[in-house]
Design a protein around this motif. Structure first.
Motif, PDB file in Angstrom:
ATOM      1  N   LEU A  91       0.826  -1.216   0.000  1.00 35.99           N
ATOM      2  CA  LEU A  91       0.000   0.000   0.000  1.00 35.99           C
ATOM      3  C   LEU A  91       0.860   1.266   0.000  1.00 35.99           C
ATOM      4  N   ILE A  92       2.055   1.200   0.598  1.00 30.04           N
ATOM      5  CA  ILE A  92       2.946   2.367   0.544  1.00 30.04           C
ATOM      6  C   ILE A  92       3.376   2.617  -0.905  1.00 30.04           C
ATOM      7  N   LEU A  93       3.771   1.543  -1.605  1.00 27.85           N
ATOM      8  CA  LEU A  93       4.151   1.694  -3.014  1.00 27.85           C
ATOM      9  C   LEU A  93       2.967   2.197  -3.838  1.00 27.85           C
ATOM     10  N   TRP A  94       1.799   1.630  -3.557  1.00 27.86           N
ATOM     11  CA  TRP A  94       0.577   2.063  -4.249  1.00 27.86           C
ATOM     12  C   TRP A  94       0.352   3.569  -4.050  1.00 27.86           C
ATOM     13  N   PHE A  95       0.529   4.033  -2.803  1.00 31.23           N
ATOM     14  CA  PHE A  95       0.313   5.448  -2.499  1.00 31.23           C
ATOM     15  C   PHE A  95       1.280   6.326  -3.297  1.00 31.23           C
ATOM     16  N   ILE A  96       2.547   5.897  -3.333  1.00 31.04           N
ATOM     17  CA  ILE A  96       3.555   6.702  -4.039  1.00 31.04           C
ATOM     18  C   ILE A  96       3.196   6.827  -5.522  1.00 31.04           C
ATOM     19  N   PHE A  97       2.864   5.686  -6.144  1.00 34.05           N
ATOM     20  CA  PHE A  97       2.623   5.735  -7.587  1.00 34.05           C
ATOM     21  C   PHE A  97       1.217   6.204  -7.950  1.00 34.05           C
ATOM     22  N   SER A  98       0.309   6.223  -6.975  1.00 38.43           N
ATOM     23  CA  SER A  98      -1.031   6.749  -7.254  1.00 38.43           C
ATOM     24  C   SER A  98      -1.078   8.265  -7.096  1.00 38.43           C
ATOM     25  N   PHE A  99      -0.399   8.754  -6.065  1.00 41.46           N
ATOM     26  CA  PHE A  99      -0.608  10.158  -5.702  1.00 41.46           C
ATOM     27  C   PHE A  99       0.668  10.998  -5.731  1.00 41.46           C
ATOM     28  N   VAL A 100       1.712  10.551  -5.044  1.00 43.88           N
ATOM     29  CA  VAL A 100       2.912  11.387  -4.896  1.00 43.88           C
ATOM     30  C   VAL A 100       3.488  11.739  -6.262  1.00 43.88           C
ATOM     31  N   ALA A 142      -6.295  11.154 -14.555  1.00 45.55           N
ATOM     32  CA  ALA A 142      -6.624  10.657 -13.213  1.00 45.55           C
ATOM     33  C   ALA A 142      -7.572   9.458 -13.303  1.00 45.55           C
ATOM     34  N   PHE A 143      -8.453   9.448 -14.314  1.00 42.48           N
ATOM     35  CA  PHE A 143      -9.330   8.288 -14.502  1.00 42.48           C
ATOM     36  C   PHE A 143      -8.506   7.048 -14.856  1.00 42.48           C
ATOM     37  N   VAL A 144      -7.518   7.243 -15.740  1.00 41.23           N
ATOM     38  CA  VAL A 144      -6.702   6.104 -16.180  1.00 41.23           C
ATOM     39  C   VAL A 144      -5.937   5.525 -14.990  1.00 41.23           C
ATOM     40  N   VAL A 145      -5.334   6.405 -14.190  1.00 39.69           N
ATOM     41  CA  VAL A 145      -4.576   5.945 -13.022  1.00 39.69           C
ATOM     42  C   VAL A 145      -5.531   5.334 -11.986  1.00 39.69           C
ATOM     43  N   GLY A 146      -6.663   5.991 -11.764  1.00 35.05           N
ATOM     44  CA  GLY A 146      -7.605   5.529 -10.744  1.00 35.05           C
ATOM     45  C   GLY A 146      -8.222   4.179 -11.080  1.00 35.05           C
ATOM     46  N   TRP A 147      -8.571   4.000 -12.338  1.00 34.02           N
ATOM     47  CA  TRP A 147      -9.258   2.774 -12.728  1.00 34.02           C
ATOM     48  C   TRP A 147      -8.314   1.586 -12.866  1.00 34.02           C
ATOM     49  N   THR A 148      -7.005   1.804 -12.761  1.00 34.18           N
ATOM     50  CA  THR A 148      -6.079   0.667 -12.712  1.00 34.18           C
ATOM     51  C   THR A 148      -5.579   0.463 -11.285  1.00 34.18           C
ATOM     52  N   GLY A 149      -5.206   1.569 -10.610  1.00 32.19           N
ATOM     53  CA  GLY A 149      -4.664   1.458  -9.247  1.00 32.19           C
ATOM     54  C   GLY A 149      -5.661   0.873  -8.263  1.00 32.19           C
ATOM     55  N   GLY A 150      -6.951   1.010  -8.558  1.00 33.10           N
ATOM     56  CA  GLY A 150      -7.975   0.449  -7.683  1.00 33.10           C
ATOM     57  C   GLY A 150      -7.795  -1.044  -7.468  1.00 33.10           C
ATOM     58  N   TYR A 151      -7.226  -1.725  -8.443  1.00 32.70           N
ATOM     59  CA  TYR A 151      -7.058  -3.175  -8.321  1.00 32.70           C
ATOM     60  C   TYR A 151      -6.024  -3.569  -7.279  1.00 32.70           C
ATOM     61  N   ASN A 162      -1.140  23.654  -8.033  1.00 30.71           N
ATOM     62  CA  ASN A 162      -1.449  22.758  -6.921  1.00 30.71           C
ATOM     63  C   ASN A 162      -2.920  22.348  -6.898  1.00 30.71           C
ATOM     64  N   MET A 163      -3.792  23.275  -7.293  1.00 30.30           N
ATOM     65  CA  MET A 163      -5.217  22.957  -7.314  1.00 30.30           C
ATOM     66  C   MET A 163      -5.478  21.829  -8.314  1.00 30.30           C
ATOM     67  N   ALA A 164      -4.820  21.905  -9.460  1.00 30.31           N
ATOM     68  CA  ALA A 164      -4.988  20.861 -10.469  1.00 30.31           C
ATOM     69  C   ALA A 164      -4.444  19.539  -9.952  1.00 30.31           C
ATOM     70  N   ALA A 165      -3.320  19.581  -9.244  1.00 35.88           N
ATOM     71  CA  ALA A 165      -2.741  18.359  -8.678  1.00 35.88           C
ATOM     72  C   ALA A 165      -3.691  17.761  -7.641  1.00 35.88           C
ATOM     73  N   TRP A 166      -4.283  18.643  -6.818  1.00 32.41           N
ATOM     74  CA  TRP A 166      -5.260  18.199  -5.813  1.00 32.41           C
ATOM     75  C   TRP A 166      -6.450  17.536  -6.490  1.00 32.41           C
ATOM     76  N   VAL A 216      -5.407  13.991  -7.696  1.00 28.88           N
ATOM     77  CA  VAL A 216      -5.303  12.918  -6.701  1.00 28.88           C
ATOM     78  C   VAL A 216      -6.661  12.603  -6.071  1.00 28.88           C
ATOM     79  N   THR A 217      -7.525  13.614  -5.896  1.00 24.78           N
ATOM     80  CA  THR A 217      -8.831  13.309  -5.293  1.00 24.78           C
ATOM     81  C   THR A 217      -9.683  12.466  -6.247  1.00 24.78           C
ATOM     82  N   LEU A 218      -9.631  12.788  -7.537  1.00 26.20           N
ATOM     83  CA  LEU A 218     -10.407  11.998  -8.498  1.00 26.20           C
ATOM     84  C   LEU A 218      -9.867  10.567  -8.557  1.00 26.20           C
ATOM     85  N   ALA A 219      -8.527  10.447  -8.610  1.00 27.52           N
ATOM     86  CA  ALA A 219      -7.928   9.108  -8.664  1.00 27.52           C
ATOM     87  C   ALA A 219      -8.321   8.301  -7.424  1.00 27.52           C
ATOM     88  N   LEU A 220      -8.295   8.940  -6.251  1.00 31.83           N
ATOM     89  CA  LEU A 220      -8.634   8.227  -5.018  1.00 31.83           C
ATOM     90  C   LEU A 220     -10.091   7.745  -5.029  1.00 31.83           C
TER      91      LEU A 220
END
Lengths: 87, 602
Positions: A24-33, B110-119, B285-289, B292-296
């Motif tokens: 999950l730490i790696l996931w966090f880095i590559f998802s957000f950071v 963010a959709f592309v990252v979010g819809w893969t990282g969710g797995y 920064n607003m765009a970055a925020w 990440v919020t959409l991806a999350l």
């Protein structure tokens, strides 16, 4: 339930938890950071791509795929060593 | 030809199927050369593939509960991976994703990252444990782990709201594609699409949906990759463009400055828009925020959407469930890392004056003479208007709908019609497979959790399965009725479904496994508070147009999730801890070996 089984389970769960936390730490880095610093990364170039863009279209995705495959190999090992494999 | 049972022969069966589909494509290509019209080719593609899915649905019919709800728990990981990928990739992914990247630039990724990282979350937090639990539906887990009909009922309600929001968008997409391919009105197309969807799922439940989804994945991935690779070769971008389009990204950025991307259009044309966003500008920064919020939200939504989680109930073992998550993501990745390549190359083809396909900077009269421009303008998906009257097409005079980036690519690149027919069949497969999974998730939750577990626990098997099918038809019809009203845009509806799911279900599911102390009162508080907070925020931001911290209607899960977490933890700690039996159940869930938790309870 026997004392042995309880202890084996506690050890197994501890190792499972640790692996999950690392994943999950790696996931966090590559998802957000990484994407938070997309502008800064774009100054660098990778395979001809601006790096920040590359991470969003491919880099993070490849990391996720590899991460899950590796996690499953390690988790299988944890299960086997605890004697908890099903087959 | 086939010895042994069905499961052992799967690679052979789907190998033959894939070969047959490729032979069908070649046959269509030959017929096109012999003078068969584009319309007939489109009809044949859609009709042939739907016929195959319906045949699979018929062959998979069953009257057994285990087969109907969890495909008999015998689906091998690679095939479950394909089925999940088809279940996952909706009409929106297939049709709208590349267009979204084309218009939305970096923010949309963010959709592309979010819809893969969710797995990663599905694999780490959910799938293996829910499989060990042995439930038929997601509310089944909530109801058994936390106990009591109220918790089960609340989970059913959240599931229905999230999945129904999603399914109307999918039925809408099947209607759109069926209408265009079969030359029928949209309202008829919606019902035709629903008929196809029900044929796949009604008789065989999860078993039928599983085997049609595998078939649909094969069609949709061929349909997505083939045109991109073909176009790339024809236009000289390399055999596999994915790793070599970095130069195109850089070139697009140069051209954007030259042609003046960012100049707003001088007029408004309904349904279509001009390109104003830069391709690769991550912003402040607003765009970055916002990224990440959409991806999350998309990631947590992935890990809470019942139609995805229930796919992992169908594997033979816990280990196979985990394995199939890894295959799912690999199969999904194949499409998601292609979409941005497609968006970039299409944009370059339209902008770059050194390419024969470019239109920006050309004479308006010449552009208007192009066949694909005429075809898409005639259906209102594209428009050209020489606002400044200089006879030259400017970037802010070229209007189009994001959806057509995928659909029109074969024509922009001058590929034969057979490719357009293939793309229509792929879009149909994507929308149908997701709609099937969603409808089944809703109908199963209502028949298993509401009818069997709450209303009539003595109902016999036959009765339960008939109720399940009647509900499937009713919900499908309701979905089609709502879809034909065209209330929501596809993208908005999809993002809402993810936010509803993660607001109400994410923490109750995660903590149900990972926190022994979590109890019934806490779970109910977490589901109700998170779901309500998210919904109220959505209502406020959608009706007033105001946002708090830039959280708009696409990412209201950012409000719902923390409320859900806090409510669940606080209420759990204020009430007595769960009894020893429940705590033992949690221990059992974490141990991958042995029988399922539910089997042991019986």
């Amino acid at each position: 339930m026997s004392q042995d089984k309880t202890e084996a389970r506690a050890r197994h769960w501890m190792r499972t938890k640790n692996l999950t936390i690392v994943v999950l730490i790696l996931w966090f880095i590559f998802s957000f950071v990484v994407h938070w610093f997309a502008n800064e990364l774009n100054a660098a170039s990778f395979l001809g791509f601006p790096l920040g863009y590359y991470m969003a279209v491919q880099g993070s995705l490849i990391v996720f795929v590899v991460l899950i495959f590796v996690q499953n190999v390690l988790q299988d090992k944890i299960d086997d060593e605890a004697g908890f494999s099903e087959e | 030809m086939l010895k042994g049972n069905f499961i052992d022969n799967l690679p052979k069966i789907y190998g033959l199927y894939t070969g047959g589909f490729i032979a069908f494509i070649l046959l269509m290509a030959v017929l096109e050369q012999m003078g068969l019209g584009a319309d007939t080719i489109g009809i044949l593609f859609v009709a042939f593939t739907i016929f195959i899915y319906a045949a699979i649905g018929w062959l998979s019919r069953t009257m057994q509960v285990e087969a109907y709800y969890v495909a008999g728990r015998e689906v091998p990981p690679v095939f479950n991976g394909m089925a999940t990928a088809a279940d996952w990739m909706s009409g929106a992914s297939f049709v709208a994703l590349a267009g979204g990247v084309y218009f939305g630039g970096h923010g949309y990724l963010a959709f592309v990252v979010g819809w893969t990282g969710g797995y990663v979350l599905v694999n780490s937090l959910m799938a293996p444990y829910l499989r060990k639990f042995g439930c038929y539906t997601v509310p089944d887990f909530i109801g058994t782990r936390f106990g009591g009909n109220l918790a089960r009922l609340v989970a059913v309600i959240i599931l229905v709201v999230a999945s129904f929001t999603y399914v109307t968008a999918q039925i809408n997409a099947t209607g759109t594609i069926a209408a265009r391919a079969l030359q029928i009105p949209f309202e008829v197309g919606v019902w035709f699409g629903l008929l196809g969807i029900l044929l796949c799922s009604m008789l065989g439940g999860m078993r039928a949906v599983t085997w049609t989804q595998v078939a649909q994945y094969i069609v949709l991935i061929i349909a997505y990759l083939a045109p991109v690779i073909w176009m790339s070769n024809k236009q000289g971008f390399g055999i596999i463009p994915h790793f070599s389009y970095g130069d195109a990204v850089v070139r697009v950025a140069e051209l954007e400055a030259l042609v003046g991307v960012g100049t707003p259009a001088a007029e408004k044309i309904a349904g279509v828009s001009v390109l104003t966003g830069l391709h690769n500008a991550p912003g402040d920064n607003m765009a970055a925020w916002k990224f990440v919020t959409l991806a999350l939200c998309m990631m947590a939504g992935t890990a809470s959407l019942p139609h995805i989680l229930m796919r992992y109930f169908t594997t033979p073992t816990v280990r196979a469930a985990r394995k199939s998550v890894s295959w799912s993501l690999l199969f999904i990745f194949l499409l998601y890392f292609t979409a941005p390549a497609l968006a970039t190359l299409t944009k370059l083809q339209l902008l770059d004056p050194t390419l024969a396909t470019s239109i920006i900077g050309k004479a308006v009269a010449d552009v208007n003479a192009l066949e694909w421009i005429q075809k898409w303008s005639s259906v209102g998906m594209l428009a050209i208007s020489d606002s400044n009257g200089d006879g030259i097409l400017q970037i802010n005079e070229f209007f189009m709908r994001p959806d057509i980036v995928v659909l029109a690519t074969p024509e922009i690149a001058g590929l034969p019609y057979v490719v357009s027919g293939l793309v229509a069949a792929g879009g149909m497969a994507a929308a149908m497979s997701t709609a099937d999974g969603l409808l089944l998730a809703i109908a199963n939750a209502l028949s298993h959790d509401l009818y069997y577990k709450i209303i009539d626990p003595k109902a016999d098997t036959r009765h339960r399965l008939i109720v399940a099918r009647v509900l499937l038809i009713i919900i499908g019809a309701a979905g089609a009725a709502v879809a034909s009203l065209k209330l929501t845009g596809i993208l908005g509806a999809v993002a809402w479904a993810f936010c509803f799911a993660c607001s109400g279900l994410f923490f109750p599911l995660v903590l149900g496994v990972w926190w022994k102390r979590a109890n019934r009162a806490g779970a109910i508080a977490g589901m109700v508070a998170g779901f309500l907070a998210g919904s109220i925020y959505l209502y406020w931001t959608y009706t007033t147009g105001n946002t708090w911290l830039g959280i708009d209607h696409l990412r209201f899960g950012i409000i719902g999730m923390p409320v859900s977490l806090v409510a669940m933890v606080v209420v759990s700690l204020m009430t007595p801890e769960p009894d020893a039996e429940i705590q033992a159940m949690v221990d059992e869930t974490r141990d991958p070996s042995g029988k399922t938790v539910l089997d042991m309870a019986h």
